[in-house]
Design a protein around this motif. Structure first.
Motif, short mmCIF file in Angstrom:
data_model
loop_
_atom_site.label_atom_id
_atom_site.label_comp_id
_atom_site.label_asym_id
_atom_site.label_seq_id
_atom_site.Cartn_x
_atom_site.Cartn_y
_atom_site.Cartn_z
N THR A 51 -27.44 -33.10 38.64
CA THR A 51 -27.13 -34.54 38.68
C THR A 51 -28.37 -35.40 38.91
O THR A 51 -28.25 -36.61 39.05
N ASP A 53 -30.16 -35.59 41.50
CA ASP A 53 -30.11 -36.14 42.86
C ASP A 53 -31.16 -35.38 43.68
O ASP A 53 -30.87 -34.37 44.30
N ARG A 412 -34.11 -41.80 39.36
CA ARG A 412 -33.58 -41.05 38.22
C ARG A 412 -34.24 -41.52 36.92
O ARG A 412 -34.52 -42.71 36.75
N ASP A 416 -26.63 -40.01 33.31
CA ASP A 416 -25.80 -39.31 34.26
C ASP A 416 -25.27 -38.02 33.67
O ASP A 416 -25.12 -37.89 32.45
N THR A 418 -22.21 -34.99 34.58
CA THR A 418 -21.08 -34.62 35.44
C THR A 418 -20.95 -33.12 35.52
O THR A 418 -20.97 -32.43 34.50
#
Length: 419
Positions: A51, A53, A412, A416, A418
């Protein structure tokens, strides 16, 4: 020589010392700042990479990183998320490489157990197929002590120390009350297929004559009649009986005593309460008053009573992981080798992930007593060094101090994704 970034993540159930490995990785990277720029930690394990992150550990102070060595839990967040086969889930693997490319990550450190070793190996294989220069190193961790090649797994020694200590303390409690109260105490510990943690409970006594009187391993088929006979014998001989049982105790046909009927995110059977199951048998067959306890997360979070040996080994595998990566040793794991038993000495050696991923190490039969209900002298010789030494955390206001991280996120660069 060109400088590139590194990625570190934690996976699976955490341990009292997994953050000591994180400390080892990050401090080693900082010592090699001429070759490693930023160390990005995945938030919640490999999910953080998928992701995008990412936590920039370079924003953490040296003091905060050093404090990881005495902090339990997973400081950057762990996960139970197993990457499937490359063929069926290629998009996930390609996403990882895209994230690594976007952030110039050339070093991949994945801190976990058997499933994590498999993930690390697959990432290494895909990066090679895609022509992306990535060095992947697995940093060993598991309380279950079931990783092959390595003499023991970081995380196990501290659980073993906690279980042995708790067993001894509980045994003294039961012994003091057995004349008029509880006769049987059952202590359930972790261990799905391997009985290492249950075996560690035996260290509470100096022999099978002392508590615990019965140990039940996954490796030995559960024989209800034999177990009940041993419990009854212990009560009649000592006035009480202490039992340590692995959550993975099973019958001869492989059925778990406590199969909850569901599976976890890794596809493992969800186990639920073997201690009360055994307690029900004691009540039905023997009629003794009993108590039971489930150590659950307490055993793997007990940093306050960690084994110093375990802490030092956890830090060492993190440090050596970086050295292996900088040496160009791809798809490897720093493994612990026992050099000497008396005095206990160990060293770290590189082991190939192809020989580790998807393999489990069980209790050797000669570590278990002939009747299958306790440990042997060989088992005691193996286990004892792993719980040696204390490494108490600093305390403040009566409680252990823990690391406080800023967890600054990295901007980022990709769309995105998922999971």
């Amino acid at each position: 020589m060109a400088k590139h970034n590194a990625f570190y993540a934690q996976s699976g159930g955490v341990t009292a010392v997994i953050n000591a490995s994180a400390c080892g990785v990050i401090e080693a990277c900082r010592r090699h700042a001429d070759r490693i720029g930023h160390v990005y930690a995945g938030h919640n394990g490999i999910i953080g990479a998928l992701t995008e992150d990412l936590i920039d550990t370079n924003q953490e102070s040296d003091e905060a990183i050093a404090a990881l060595r005495h902090t339990p839990g997973g400081a950057f967040g762990s996960c139970r998320y197993k990457l499937k086969s490359i063929e069926s889930h290629r998009a996930e693997y390609e996403r990882l490489i895209e994230v690594f490319k976007a952030h110039d990550i050339r070093y991949f450190f994945y801190n976990g157990g058997g499933d994590s070793a498999d993930t690390c190996l697959k990432v290494s294989q895909l990066s090679e197929k895609m022509g992306y220069p990535l060095t992947a190193i697995h940093v060993p961790k598991t309380v279950d002590n079931d990783l092959p090649i390595t003499d023991n797994s970081p995380g196990f020694g501290s659980v073993a120390k906690y279980v042995a200590t708790s067993t001894r303390e509980a045994a003294l409690d039961i012994e003091s009350m057995c004349a008029t109260s509880t006769k049987v105490f059952i202590f359930e510990v972790m261990g799905r297929h391997a009985g290492w943690i249950a075996a560690a409970g035996a260290l509470a006594g100096e022999s099978a004559e002392q508590a615990p009187h019965v140990i039940i391993f996954p490796e030995i088929a559960f024989d209800r009649a034999a177990v009940m006979a041993r419990i009854d014998e212990a009560v009649k001989r000592h006035g009480f009986c202490v039992i340590v049982i692995s959550e993975g105790a099973q019958y001869a046909d492989g059925t778990f005593l406590a199969d909850a009927g569901s599976t976890d995110a890794f596809g493992h059977k969800q186990l639920g309460g073997v201690a009360p199951t055994l307690a029900g048998m004691v009540k039905a067959d023997l009629g003794y008053k009993y108590h039971w306890a489930v150590a659950d997360y307490l055993q793997r979070a007990a940093r306050h009573i960690a084994s110093r040996t375990d802490v030092e080994q956890a830090y060492a595998v993190g440090k050596v992981a970086v050295e292996l990566a900088l040496d160009g040793q791809n798809a490897m794991m720093p493994a612990i080798k026992r050099v000497s038993e008396a005095p206990y000495e160990w060293q770290i050696e590189a082991a190939p992930l192809a020989q580790i991923a998807n393999h489990e190490k069980f209790m050797p039969r000669d570590y278990i007593s002939e009747d299958g209900l306790h440990i042997s002298d060989a088992g005691r010789r193996y286990l004892s060094p792993l719980i040696q030494g204390e490494d108490f955390p600093p305390f403040e206001n009566g409680l252990p101090k823990v690391a406080k991280l800023e967890k600054v996120r990295v901007a980022r660069k990709l769309p995105d994704f998922t999971v």
